[in-house]
Design a protein around this motif. Structure first.
Motif, PDB file in Angstrom:
ATOM      1  N   TYR A 196       0.819  -1.217   0.000  1.00  0.00           N
ATOM      2  CA  TYR A 196       0.000   0.000   0.000  1.00  0.00           C
ATOM      3  C   TYR A 196       0.857   1.273   0.000  1.00  0.00           C
ATOM      4  N   ARG A 197       2.086   1.162   0.517  1.00  0.00           N
ATOM      5  CA  ARG A 197       2.946   2.347   0.625  1.00  0.00           C
ATOM      6  C   ARG A 197       3.377   2.903  -0.731  1.00  0.00           C
ATOM      7  N   ILE A 198       3.015   2.216  -1.833  1.00  0.00           N
ATOM      8  CA  ILE A 198       3.264   2.791  -3.162  1.00  0.00           C
ATOM      9  C   ILE A 198       2.540   4.129  -3.271  1.00  0.00           C
ATOM     10  N   ILE A 199       1.402   4.232  -2.603  1.00  0.00           N
ATOM     11  CA  ILE A 199       0.644   5.488  -2.622  1.00  0.00           C
ATOM     12  C   ILE A 199       1.458   6.556  -1.902  1.00  0.00           C
ATOM     13  N   PRO A 200       1.615   7.715  -2.543  1.00  0.00           N
ATOM     14  CA  PRO A 200       2.454   8.756  -1.940  1.00  0.00           C
ATOM     15  C   PRO A 200       1.939   9.169  -0.553  1.00  0.00           C
ATOM     16  N   GLU A 201       2.882   9.547   0.289  1.00  0.00           N
ATOM     17  CA  GLU A 201       2.531   9.872   1.662  1.00  0.00           C
ATOM     18  C   GLU A 201       1.499  10.999   1.747  1.00  0.00           C
ATOM     19  N   GLY A 202       1.642  12.001   0.871  1.00  0.00           N
ATOM     20  CA  GLY A 202       0.707  13.125   0.885  1.00  0.00           C
ATOM     21  C   GLY A 202      -0.726  12.661   0.694  1.00  0.00           C
ATOM     22  N   VAL A 203      -0.923  11.704  -0.187  1.00  0.00           N
ATOM     23  CA  VAL A 203      -2.268  11.164  -0.441  1.00  0.00           C
ATOM     24  C   VAL A 203      -2.760  10.379   0.771  1.00  0.00           C
ATOM     25  N   ARG A 204      -1.851   9.629   1.364  1.00  0.00           N
ATOM     26  CA  ARG A 204      -2.236   8.842   2.543  1.00  0.00           C
ATOM     27  C   ARG A 204      -2.647   9.735   3.705  1.00  0.00           C
ATOM     28  N   VAL A 205      -1.996  10.899   3.812  1.00  0.00           N
ATOM     29  CA  VAL A 205      -2.383  11.843   4.865  1.00  0.00           C
ATOM     30  C   VAL A 205      -3.818  12.336   4.621  1.00  0.00           C
ATOM     31  N   LEU A 206      -4.170  12.597   3.345  1.00  0.00           N
ATOM     32  CA  LEU A 206      -5.533  13.039   3.023  1.00  0.00           C
ATOM     33  C   LEU A 206      -6.556  11.971   3.425  1.00  0.00           C
ATOM     34  N   ILE A 207      -6.229  10.718   3.128  1.00  0.00           N
ATOM     35  CA  ILE A 207      -7.139   9.621   3.471  1.00  0.00           C
ATOM     36  C   ILE A 207      -7.285   9.517   4.990  1.00  0.00           C
ATOM     37  N   SER A 208      -6.155   9.659   5.665  1.00  0.00           N
ATOM     38  CA  SER A 208      -6.167   9.629   7.128  1.00  0.00           C
ATOM     39  C   SER A 208      -7.057  10.746   7.685  1.00  0.00           C
ATOM     40  N   ASN A 209      -6.903  11.947   7.117  1.00  0.00           N
ATOM     41  CA  ASN A 209      -7.738  13.082   7.535  1.00  0.00           C
ATOM     42  C   ASN A 209      -9.219  12.792   7.330  1.00  0.00           C
ATOM     43  N   PHE A 210      -9.527  12.192   6.170  1.00  0.00           N
ATOM     44  CA  PHE A 210     -10.918  11.900   5.828  1.00  0.00           C
ATOM     45  C   PHE A 210     -11.564  10.996   6.883  1.00  0.00           C
ATOM     46  N   TYR A 211     -10.880   9.923   7.226  1.00  0.00           N
ATOM     47  CA  TYR A 211     -11.429   8.985   8.217  1.00  0.00           C
ATOM     48  C   TYR A 211     -11.514   9.629   9.601  1.00  0.00           C
ATOM     49  N   THR A 212     -10.500  10.395   9.941  1.00  0.00           N
ATOM     50  CA  THR A 212     -10.510  11.051  11.250  1.00  0.00           C
ATOM     51  C   THR A 212     -11.707  11.992  11.360  1.00  0.00           C
ATOM     52  N   ASN A 213     -11.957  12.724  10.281  1.00  0.00           N
ATOM     53  CA  ASN A 213     -13.055  13.695  10.291  1.00  0.00           C
ATOM     54  C   ASN A 213     -14.401  13.012  10.518  1.00  0.00           C
ATOM     55  N   LEU A 214     -14.565  11.822   9.943  1.00  0.00           N
ATOM     56  CA  LEU A 214     -15.832  11.099  10.107  1.00  0.00           C
ATOM     57  C   LEU A 214     -16.118  10.767  11.561  1.00  0.00           C
ATOM     58  N   THR A 215     -15.067  10.612  12.342  1.00  0.00           N
ATOM     59  CA  THR A 215     -15.275  10.224  13.732  1.00  0.00           C
ATOM     60  C   THR A 215     -15.375  11.428  14.668  1.00  0.00           C
ATOM     61  N   THR A 216     -15.194  12.625  14.114  1.00  0.00           N
ATOM     62  CA  THR A 216     -15.217  13.815  14.968  1.00  0.00           C
ATOM     63  C   THR A 216     -16.571  14.049  15.657  1.00  0.00           C
ATOM     64  N   PRO A 217     -17.725  13.798  14.985  1.00  0.00           N
ATOM     65  CA  PRO A 217     -18.999  14.017  15.692  1.00  0.00           C
ATOM     66  C   PRO A 217     -19.119  13.217  16.981  1.00  0.00           C
ATOM     67  N   PHE A 218     -18.701  11.953  16.978  1.00  0.00           N
ATOM     68  CA  PHE A 218     -18.863  11.252  18.260  1.00  0.00           C
ATOM     69  C   PHE A 218     -17.825  11.642  19.279  1.00  0.00           C
ATOM     70  N   SER A 219     -16.712  12.196  18.805  1.00  0.00           N
ATOM     71  CA  SER A 219     -15.782  12.786  19.764  1.00  0.00           C
ATOM     72  C   SER A 219     -16.454  13.981  20.446  1.00  0.00           C
ATOM     73  N   ALA A 220     -17.194  14.776  19.636  1.00  0.00           N
ATOM     74  CA  ALA A 220     -17.901  15.954  20.184  1.00  0.00           C
ATOM     75  C   ALA A 220     -18.966  15.508  21.180  1.00  0.00           C
ATOM     76  N   ILE A 221     -19.729  14.460  20.816  1.00  0.00           N
ATOM     77  CA  ILE A 221     -20.782  13.979  21.712  1.00  0.00           C
ATOM     78  C   ILE A 221     -20.181  13.499  23.034  1.00  0.00           C
ATOM     79  N   ASN A 222     -19.053  12.800  22.945  1.00  0.00           N
ATOM     80  CA  ASN A 222     -18.418  12.325  24.175  1.00  0.00           C
ATOM     81  C   ASN A 222     -17.851  13.462  25.014  1.00  0.00           C
ATOM     82  N   ALA A 223     -17.327  14.481  24.346  1.00  0.00           N
ATOM     83  CA  ALA A 223     -16.858  15.656  25.093  1.00  0.00           C
ATOM     84  C   ALA A 223     -18.044  16.279  25.840  1.00  0.00           C
ATOM     85  N   LEU A 224     -19.207  16.315  25.173  1.00  0.00           N
ATOM     86  CA  LEU A 224     -20.410  16.867  25.793  1.00  0.00           C
ATOM     87  C   LEU A 224     -20.843  16.011  26.985  1.00  0.00           C
TER      88      LEU A 224
END
Lengths: 202, 243
Positions: free
Chosen positions: B75-103
């Motif tokens: 999988y590391r054939i994919i450039p690191e910059g692209v992998r960071v974008l994918i990582s950001n995408f998945y992290t963002n999806l989980t942000t709402p329940f992080s907010a709910i738990n903070a609440l």
């Protein structure tokens, strides 16, 4: 961005330990504060890693030779065994100290060449008597990792005896492991295991 | 191991190491010797299921080495910059329940910050691929349901190693179920099982692509890796809870 704790943990431990154990210091350099000691170590390791002709298999020897200067191998050994350290004879203590540290080095120096893009910033220090803590942040491509160094003051400067990455103390993890082995099969058995393990790494 | 190192030079290096150590420590006072004597080290966590946990731990280890690790290498054939974008995408999806738990933890500033992160990164950050929120001062501070339970003094209960998922505890497994229930993708997407596995699989492989296979190094160095990782897990979770 921080992902699962497990991944962060693996990455963090790898990164920090590889960077920290791969130190080349001037022999018996004296640093008057814990932060100076850590900063100097980081500067040196990055200088080696970023040299255009860096080659792990060639530079490993010089790295290996200098490691014990930045780390307090005696305190590391005591901490890894906690009160069980008392049960060892002077010879066994020296042997354990040597073998355990060589295992740590073999484990982490192996990974050194994978880290060249990361940067580290020392962000603060706390001193309490002869113990010190240095806080730092490691910046990787997708995360920011909190790394604390525990240091002990000896007569000739400050020496690292533990690295705490994202709240995981390396020594606590080894200590739990060794305690469990000692409880199950005794300290002689632990020493034998360590001897076998170190011999396998040679 | 690398056998290319000259045995003799290694021996000489080791002797100089020992000499350096003796120079450093010979001056120390005897009463300073038992530096850790006064410290007590408590048990990590209750582990009544240890025999079963160990079996699952070993299976997970084999799966990691046989499947995940090779997949990540490719999988590391994919450039690191692209992998960071994918990582950001998945992290963002989980942000709402992080907010709910903070609440749920009554941490209003962090609730506010996590909501702001989700709104900014989902819009300006193009579906979460980029993370402008951090640059604008909304630092990530993730909260999960396990941390929320800990906030209300729910203890770990006991240690659990889950197939594929790995280290956990009764409390944190409960937290994981809570997180899944709150995951926003559940409400907009009802995938077939194989799509869901692909979706989770990409997240996992992408996540591990930033890793450098330290797992096997730690595993090999630990003598009893099961206990080593159990201790590390507990310390890491305690730290997250206390933040």
């Amino acid at each position: 961005m921080k992902k699962s704790p497990t991944t962060t943990l693996f990455l963090s431990l790898a990164l920090t330990l590889s960077l920290s154990l791969g130190i080349s210091s001037q022999a018996l350099a004296q640093f008057s504060t814990p932060a100076e000691s850590v900063q100097n170590m980081l500067d040196e390791v990055f200088a080696i890693l970023r040299a255009p002709d860096f080659d792990l298999s060639r530079d490993r020897q010089s790295i290996d030779t200098a490691v014990s200067v930045a780390f307090d191998t005696n305190t590391i050994a005591q901490s890894a065994l906690a009160s069980n350290y008392r049960e060892l004879s002077a010879e066994q203590r020296a042997e354990f100290e040597e073998l355990f540290f060589s295992i740590l080095k073999s484990t982490y120096i192996e990974r050194l060449d994978t880290y060249t893009d990361e940067s580290v910033e020392v962000t603060g220090e706390e001193v309490d008597g002869n113990r010190g803590t240095v806080m730092s942040l490691v910046y990787t491509s997708n995360s920011e990792i909190a790394v604390n160094y525990s240091l002990r003051q000896r007569t000739n400067g400050w020496f690292i005896y533990d690295i705490v990455v994202e709240d995981v103390s390396l020594l606590s993890s080894y200590r739990s492991t060794y305690r469990s082995i000692i409880r199950r099969s005794g300290i002689d058995s632990l020493l034998n295991d360590i001897r076998t393990q170190a011999a396998g790494l040679e | 191991m690398d056998f290319s190192i000259n045995k003799h030079s290694k021996l000489i290096a080791f002797i100089s190491l020992l000499l350096a150590s003796s120079l450093v420590y010979s001056q120390e006072e005897e009463d300073d010797f038992f530096f850790f004597e006064e410290e007590t080290f408590e048990e990590d966590i209750a582990d009544p299921l240890e025999p079963i946990n160990r079996v699952i731990f070993n299976i997970n280890d084999k799966l990691y080495r046989a499947i995940l690790s090779p997949a990540v290498k490719t999988y590391r054939i994919i450039p690191e910059g692209v992998r960071v974008l994918i990582s950001n995408f998945y992290t963002n999806l989980t942000t709402p329940f992080s907010a709910i738990n903070a609440l749920l933890q009554l941490d209003i500033p962090n609730t506010d910050s996590e909501i702001s992160r989700f709104v900014i990164n989902s819009t300006v950050g193009i579906f979460g691929l980029f993370d402008p929120a951090t640059r604008w001062g909304f630092e990530e501070d993730r909260e999960d349901f396990g941390q929320t339970l800990a906030r209300y003094d729910v203890g770990h209960g006991f240690y659990l190693v889950l197939p594929l998922i790995s280290f956990s505890s009764l409390r944190d497994v409960t937290g994981r179920l809570g997180n899944s229930a709150l995951n926003p993708t559940n409400y907009v997407w009802d995938p077939e099982l194989d799509d869901w596995i692909a979706f989770q699989g990409l997240d996992t492989v992408n996540d591990f692509s930033f890793d450098v296979d330290i797992y096997t190094s730690l595993y090999d160095s630990a003598l009893d890796p099961y206990v080593f990782f159990r201790s590390a897990y507990v310390q890491n979770r305690e730290g997250a809870v206390n933040q």
